[in-house]
Design an enzyme around this catalytic site. Sequence first.
Site, PDB file in Angstrom:
ATOM      1  N   TYR A 184       0.632  -1.609  -0.001  1.00  0.00           N
ATOM      2  CA  TYR A 184      -0.119   0.070  -0.063  1.00  0.00           C
ATOM      3  C   TYR A 184       1.274   1.589  -0.297  1.00  0.00           C
ATOM      4  CZ  TYR A 184       1.272  -0.163   4.877  1.00  0.00           C
ATOM      5  OH  TYR A 184       2.458  -0.001   5.940  1.00  0.00           O
ATOM      6  N   GLY A 185       1.896   1.104  -0.392  1.00  0.00           N
ATOM      7  CA  GLY A 185       2.888   2.802   0.462  1.00  0.00           C
ATOM      8  C   GLY A 185       4.496   2.357  -0.864  1.00  0.00           C
ATOM      9  N   THR A 186       4.937   2.607  -0.296  1.00  0.00           N
ATOM     10  CA  THR A 186       6.779   3.312  -1.365  1.00  0.00           C
ATOM     11  C   THR A 186       7.069   1.440  -2.156  1.00  0.00           C
ATOM     12  OG1 THR A 186       8.118   2.019   0.082  1.00  0.00           O
ATOM     13  CG2 THR A 186       7.439   4.160  -0.317  1.00  0.00           C
ATOM     14  N   GLU A 241      11.522  -4.505   4.821  1.00  0.00           N
ATOM     15  CA  GLU A 241      11.144  -3.013   6.051  1.00  0.00           C
ATOM     16  C   GLU A 241      10.941  -3.462   7.347  1.00  0.00           C
ATOM     17  OE1 GLU A 241       8.860  -1.333   4.499  1.00  0.00           O
ATOM     18  OE2 GLU A 241       8.546  -2.566   2.369  1.00  0.00           O
TER      19      GLU A 241
HETATM   20  N1  PCA Z   1       6.315  -0.159   2.337  1.00  0.00           N
HETATM   21  C1  PCA Z   1       5.806  -1.167   2.794  1.00  0.00           C
HETATM   22  C2  PCA Z   1       5.050  -0.650   3.704  1.00  0.00           C
HETATM   23  C3  PCA Z   1       4.761   0.374   4.014  1.00  0.00           C
HETATM   24  C4  PCA Z   1       6.434   0.963   2.114  1.00  0.00           C
HETATM   25  O1  PCA Z   1       6.427   2.313   2.103  1.00  0.00           O
HETATM   26  C5  PCA Z   1       4.209  -0.783   1.292  1.00  0.00           C
HETATM   27  O2  PCA Z   1       4.907  -0.348   0.213  1.00  0.00           O
HETATM   28  O3  PCA Z   1       3.078  -1.654   1.537  1.00  0.00           O
END
Ligand code: PCA
Length: 157
Positions: free
Chosen positions: A7-9, A82
């Site tokens: 959901y993030g980077t 992570e």
């Molecule tokens: N990376 C993981 C968790 C938050 C992030 O920046 C992701 O994209 O889900």
Amino acid sequence: MARVFVYGTLKKGQPNYPHMINGAHGIARFQGRGLTVEKYPLVIAGKYNIPFLLNAPGIGHHVAGEIYSVDDQMLQFLDEFEGCPDMYQRTPMRIEVVEWEGKSSAPEERPAVNSILECYVYSTTTYQPEWINFPYYDNYDAFGKHGLQYVLRESRE
Ligand code: PCA
């Protein structure tokens, strides 16, 4: 193979996406897009503007992200990358399918739109209490109008 919802980077077009397509880390196959069945607070926190899904179901929004099928090697890489289990914890969550692109499985095995899959998600319970008061996002974009641009690992001090 394991299913991971990002959901993030790690999403397409986001700063850490290159790691997802780096074969040296293993295999990650894009399967489609999804939405968390529960609401969660997705905040941007810390001096490096890192996105965190706080593991506080029922608060915030249904969060948008991407579903990948990953091999053990990639899963291990992602755990390390992570900072799991210190910074994030990888836990199974229910994800609603919004759009499916996975071509590997037989048609009858293809999840229908709106069906629910269990996927691993990097969320956190080890967050600073004040983060719960930060603004909540439903679709993370490092380059969004919030102006809180993510600081890459290699650029941190
Ligand atoms: N990376 C993981 C968790 C938050 C992030 O920046 C992701 O994209 O889900």
